[in-house]
Design a protein around this motif. Structure first.
Motif, PDB file in Angstrom:
ATOM      1  N   LYS A   1       0.852  -1.187   0.000  1.00  0.00           N
ATOM      2  CA  LYS A   1       0.000   0.000   0.000  1.00  0.00           C
ATOM      3  C   LYS A   1       0.887   1.235   0.000  1.00  0.00           C
ATOM      4  O   LYS A   1       1.759   1.390   0.862  1.00  0.00           O
ATOM      5  N   ASN A   2       0.662   2.112  -0.966  1.00  0.00           N
ATOM      6  CA  ASN A   2       1.357   3.395  -0.983  1.00  0.00           C
ATOM      7  C   ASN A   2       0.684   4.289   0.036  1.00  0.00           C
ATOM      8  O   ASN A   2      -0.528   4.470  -0.009  1.00  0.00           O
ATOM      9  N   ALA A   3       1.451   4.835   0.968  1.00  0.00           N
ATOM     10  CA  ALA A   3       0.846   5.619   2.034  1.00  0.00           C
ATOM     11  C   ALA A   3       1.755   6.750   2.482  1.00  0.00           C
ATOM     12  O   ALA A   3       2.973   6.584   2.560  1.00  0.00           O
ATOM     13  N   ASP A   4       1.140   7.871   2.777  1.00  0.00           N
ATOM     14  CA  ASP A   4       1.839   8.996   3.386  1.00  0.00           C
ATOM     15  C   ASP A   4       1.450   8.990   4.860  1.00  0.00           C
ATOM     16  O   ASP A   4       0.355   9.422   5.224  1.00  0.00           O
ATOM     17  N   LEU A   5       2.320   8.494   5.703  1.00  0.00           N
ATOM     18  CA  LEU A   5       2.015   8.322   7.118  1.00  0.00           C
ATOM     19  C   LEU A   5       1.992   9.643   7.883  1.00  0.00           C
ATOM     20  O   LEU A   5       1.700   9.658   9.079  1.00  0.00           O
ATOM     21  N   ARG A   6       2.259  10.738   7.199  1.00  0.00           N
ATOM     22  CA  ARG A   6       2.122  12.056   7.832  1.00  0.00           C
ATOM     23  C   ARG A   6       0.666  12.483   7.885  1.00  0.00           C
ATOM     24  O   ARG A   6       0.321  13.428   8.587  1.00  0.00           O
ATOM     25  N   LEU A   7      -0.187  11.771   7.147  1.00  0.00           N
ATOM     26  CA  LEU A   7      -1.607  12.119   7.084  1.00  0.00           C
ATOM     27  C   LEU A   7      -2.420  11.187   7.980  1.00  0.00           C
ATOM     28  O   LEU A   7      -2.374   9.960   7.839  1.00  0.00           O
ATOM     29  N   GLU A   8      -3.181  11.769   8.885  1.00  0.00           N
ATOM     30  CA  GLU A   8      -3.960  10.985   9.839  1.00  0.00           C
ATOM     31  C   GLU A   8      -4.924  10.025   9.148  1.00  0.00           C
ATOM     32  O   GLU A   8      -5.018   8.850   9.517  1.00  0.00           O
ATOM     33  N   LYS A   9      -5.640  10.498   8.128  1.00  0.00           N
ATOM     34  CA  LYS A   9      -6.606   9.650   7.431  1.00  0.00           C
ATOM     35  C   LYS A   9      -5.926   8.435   6.803  1.00  0.00           C
ATOM     36  O   LYS A   9      -6.444   7.326   6.851  1.00  0.00           O
ATOM     37  N   SER A  10      -4.763   8.641   6.235  1.00  0.00           N
ATOM     38  CA  SER A  10      -4.013   7.542   5.633  1.00  0.00           C
ATOM     39  C   SER A  10      -3.678   6.480   6.688  1.00  0.00           C
ATOM     40  O   SER A  10      -3.844   5.285   6.461  1.00  0.00           O
TER      41      SER A  10
ATOM     42  N   LEU B   1      -5.245   5.940   9.595  1.00  0.00           N
ATOM     43  CA  LEU B   1      -6.473   5.294  10.068  1.00  0.00           C
ATOM     44  C   LEU B   1      -6.984   4.262   9.061  1.00  0.00           C
ATOM     45  O   LEU B   1      -7.408   3.169   9.450  1.00  0.00           O
ATOM     46  N   ASP B   2      -6.938   4.607   7.781  1.00  0.00           N
ATOM     47  CA  ASP B   2      -7.387   3.675   6.744  1.00  0.00           C
ATOM     48  C   ASP B   2      -6.533   2.407   6.727  1.00  0.00           C
ATOM     49  O   ASP B   2      -7.052   1.305   6.567  1.00  0.00           O
TER      50      ASP B   2
END
Length: 79
Positions: free
Chosen positions: A50-59, A61-62
Protein backbone atom coordinates in the motif's frame (compact mmCIF):
# COMPACT_ATOMS: atom_id res chain seq x y z
CA UNK A 1 2.19 -23.39 14.79
CA UNK A 2 3.15 -19.73 14.62
CA UNK A 3 1.44 -17.00 16.62
CA UNK A 4 1.42 -14.90 13.44
CA UNK A 5 -0.22 -17.50 11.19
CA UNK A 6 -3.22 -15.92 9.41
CA UNK A 7 -2.89 -12.70 11.45
CA UNK A 8 -3.50 -9.47 9.54
CA UNK A 9 -0.27 -7.54 10.09
CA UNK A 10 0.66 -4.04 8.94
CA UNK A 11 4.38 -3.26 8.61
CA UNK A 12 5.06 0.40 7.96
CA UNK A 13 8.25 1.10 6.03
CA UNK A 14 8.36 -2.43 4.63
CA UNK A 15 10.73 -1.33 1.87
CA UNK A 16 13.31 -0.11 4.39
CA UNK A 17 16.16 -2.02 6.01
CA UNK A 18 14.36 -3.18 9.17
CA UNK A 19 10.82 -3.23 7.76
CA UNK A 20 11.85 -5.42 4.82
CA UNK A 21 13.26 -8.15 7.06
CA UNK A 22 10.32 -7.90 9.46
CA UNK A 23 7.77 -8.23 6.64
CA UNK A 24 9.73 -11.08 5.04
CA UNK A 25 9.86 -13.07 8.28
CA UNK A 26 6.16 -12.48 9.00
CA UNK A 27 5.33 -13.65 5.49
CA UNK A 28 7.39 -16.81 6.07
CA UNK A 29 5.35 -17.36 9.25
CA UNK A 30 2.18 -17.24 7.11
CA UNK A 31 0.93 -13.89 8.33
CA UNK A 32 -1.23 -11.82 5.98
CA UNK A 33 1.25 -8.97 5.60
CA UNK A 34 0.48 -5.50 4.29
CA UNK A 35 3.50 -3.27 3.88
CA UNK A 36 3.61 0.46 3.31
CA UNK A 37 5.93 2.37 1.07
CA UNK A 38 6.26 6.04 0.21
CA UNK A 39 8.23 6.07 -3.04
CA UNK A 40 8.30 2.49 -4.37
CA UNK A 41 7.67 -1.06 -3.08
CA UNK A 42 10.55 -3.49 -2.67
CA UNK A 43 10.51 -5.72 -5.78
CA UNK A 44 11.79 -8.84 -3.94
CA UNK A 45 9.06 -8.91 -1.30
CA UNK A 46 5.77 -10.54 -2.29
CA UNK A 47 3.25 -9.01 0.13
CA UNK A 48 0.21 -6.76 -0.14
CA UNK A 49 1.71 -3.31 -0.81
CA UNK A 50 0.00 0.00 0.00
CA UNK A 51 1.36 3.39 -0.98
CA UNK A 52 0.85 5.62 2.03
CA UNK A 53 1.84 9.00 3.39
CA UNK A 54 2.01 8.32 7.12
CA UNK A 55 2.12 12.06 7.83
CA UNK A 56 -1.61 12.12 7.08
CA UNK A 57 -3.96 10.99 9.84
CA UNK A 58 -6.61 9.65 7.43
CA UNK A 59 -4.01 7.54 5.63
CA UNK A 60 -2.92 5.98 8.95
CA UNK A 61 -6.47 5.29 10.07
CA UNK A 62 -7.39 3.67 6.74
CA UNK A 63 -4.32 1.41 6.86
CA UNK A 64 -5.02 0.21 10.40
CA UNK A 65 -8.73 -0.38 9.94
CA UNK A 66 -8.73 -4.19 9.67
CA UNK A 67 -5.30 -5.05 11.08
CA UNK A 68 -4.72 -7.15 14.18
CA UNK A 69 -1.06 -6.23 14.61
CA UNK A 70 0.81 -3.08 13.60
CA UNK A 71 4.60 -2.94 13.45
CA UNK A 72 5.95 0.55 12.84
CA UNK A 73 9.28 0.57 11.00
CA UNK A 74 8.83 3.65 8.82
CA UNK A 75 11.14 6.62 9.22
CA UNK A 76 11.75 9.93 7.56
CA UNK A 77 14.86 9.63 5.45
CA UNK A 78 16.65 12.14 3.30
CA UNK A 79 19.61 11.75 1.11
Amino acid sequence: MSFYKNKRVLVTGANGLIGFHMAKKLSELNAEVTGTYFSHPHPDLKINWKNADLRLEKSCLDLCLDKEIIIHCAAKSEG
